[in-house]
Design a protein around this motif. Structure first.
Motif, PDB file in Angstrom:
ATOM      1  N   PRO A  98     -26.503  16.869  61.189  1.00 24.00           N
ATOM      2  CA  PRO A  98     -26.980  16.203  60.202  1.00 24.00           C
ATOM      3  C   PRO A  98     -27.054  16.882  59.151  1.00 24.00           C
ATOM      4  O   PRO A  98     -27.112  17.353  58.579  1.00 24.00           O
ATOM      5  CB  PRO A  98     -28.120  15.222  60.415  1.00 24.00           C
ATOM      6  N   MET A  99     -27.922  18.476  59.836  1.00 23.94           N
ATOM      7  CA  MET A  99     -27.457  19.343  58.712  1.00 23.94           C
ATOM      8  C   MET A  99     -26.657  19.981  58.450  1.00 23.94           C
ATOM      9  O   MET A  99     -26.409  20.415  57.259  1.00 23.94           O
ATOM     10  CB  MET A  99     -28.726  21.090  59.906  1.00 23.94           C
ATOM     11  N   ALA A 100     -25.431  20.326  59.170  1.00 21.56           N
ATOM     12  CA  ALA A 100     -24.738  20.217  58.557  1.00 21.56           C
ATOM     13  C   ALA A 100     -23.416  19.867  57.866  1.00 21.56           C
ATOM     14  O   ALA A 100     -22.957  20.202  56.541  1.00 21.56           O
ATOM     15  CB  ALA A 100     -23.236  20.527  59.926  1.00 21.56           C
ATOM     16  N   PHE A 101     -23.610  18.041  57.916  1.00 25.48           N
ATOM     17  CA  PHE A 101     -23.047  17.694  57.127  1.00 25.48           C
ATOM     18  C   PHE A 101     -23.926  17.718  55.897  1.00 25.48           C
ATOM     19  O   PHE A 101     -23.773  17.567  54.640  1.00 25.48           O
ATOM     20  CB  PHE A 101     -23.388  16.182  57.042  1.00 25.48           C
ATOM     21  N   SER A 102     -25.673  17.782  55.775  1.00 31.13           N
ATOM     22  CA  SER A 102     -26.143  18.185  54.779  1.00 31.13           C
ATOM     23  C   SER A 102     -26.106  18.935  53.765  1.00 31.13           C
ATOM     24  O   SER A 102     -25.948  19.044  52.386  1.00 31.13           O
ATOM     25  CB  SER A 102     -27.441  17.272  54.710  1.00 31.13           C
ATOM     26  N   LYS A 107     -27.421  24.257  47.928  1.00 31.52           N
ATOM     27  CA  LYS A 107     -27.579  25.448  48.388  1.00 31.52           C
ATOM     28  C   LYS A 107     -28.964  25.578  49.026  1.00 31.52           C
ATOM     29  O   LYS A 107     -28.648  26.187  50.485  1.00 31.52           O
ATOM     30  CB  LYS A 107     -27.003  26.478  47.413  1.00 31.52           C
ATOM     31  N   SER A 108     -29.972  25.269  48.979  1.00 27.74           N
ATOM     32  CA  SER A 108     -30.883  25.131  49.723  1.00 27.74           C
ATOM     33  C   SER A 108     -30.251  24.612  51.186  1.00 27.74           C
ATOM     34  O   SER A 108     -31.110  25.007  52.151  1.00 27.74           O
ATOM     35  CB  SER A 108     -31.982  24.745  48.757  1.00 27.74           C
ATOM     36  N   LEU A 109     -30.257  23.341  51.021  1.00 27.57           N
ATOM     37  CA  LEU A 109     -30.162  22.370  52.244  1.00 27.57           C
ATOM     38  C   LEU A 109     -28.839  23.609  53.167  1.00 27.57           C
ATOM     39  O   LEU A 109     -28.951  23.881  54.409  1.00 27.57           O
ATOM     40  CB  LEU A 109     -29.064  21.430  51.677  1.00 27.57           C
ATOM     41  N   ALA A 110     -27.852  24.300  52.703  1.00 30.11           N
ATOM     42  CA  ALA A 110     -27.442  25.427  53.127  1.00 30.11           C
ATOM     43  C   ALA A 110     -27.389  26.414  53.859  1.00 30.11           C
ATOM     44  O   ALA A 110     -27.670  26.463  54.700  1.00 30.11           O
ATOM     45  CB  ALA A 110     -26.157  25.777  51.879  1.00 30.11           C
TER      46      ALA A 110
END
Length: 120
Positions: A98-102, A107-110
């Motif tokens: 889920p983190m990869a999709f978000s 940029k902060s989520l990446a």
């Protein structure tokens, strides 16, 4: 860690331990007797998991936003992975995916994804 702590504790004069040797994580679930580290029960880990999930769950309950679903799913799965009683290595996928999709959303989520996924 317990094995190392038991060996270090043996160097301290007058310190008595209940076990001969420290325990590793191998073997059956729940069959472990630690020499230095505290015994952690499933109830303790349940409380830790629920308490760590509470801020995210309360925020989502009060202010639900569809844009935050992936981030929130990743967060609660990370809580279960970090504080769960018996967690397999593959459980890391429950929050990494889920983190990869978000990560494509901001940029902060990446950045969060990059910091979290590199040890995996």
């Amino acid at each position: 860690a317990d094995k190392v702590l038991v060996k270090l504790a043996r160097l301290v004069p007058g310190l008595a331990l209940d076990v001969e040797e420290g325990n590793l994580a191998g073997g059956l679930v729940g069959v472990a007797k630690f020499g230095v580290l505290p015994q952690i029960t499933p109830t303790t880990t349940l409380v830790l998991v629920v308490l760590s999930m509470a801020p995210c769950l309360v925020r989502t309950w009060r202010n639900p936003k569809p844009a935050n679903v992936l981030r929130d799913v990743a967060y609660v799965n990370l809580c279960g992975f970090m504080f769960g009683y018996h967690v397999h290595e593959k459980a890391v996928l429950h929050f990494i995916i889920p983190m990869a999709f978000s990560a494509v959303l901001s940029k902060s989520l990446a950045s969060d994804y990059a910091r979290t996924s590199w040890p995996a």
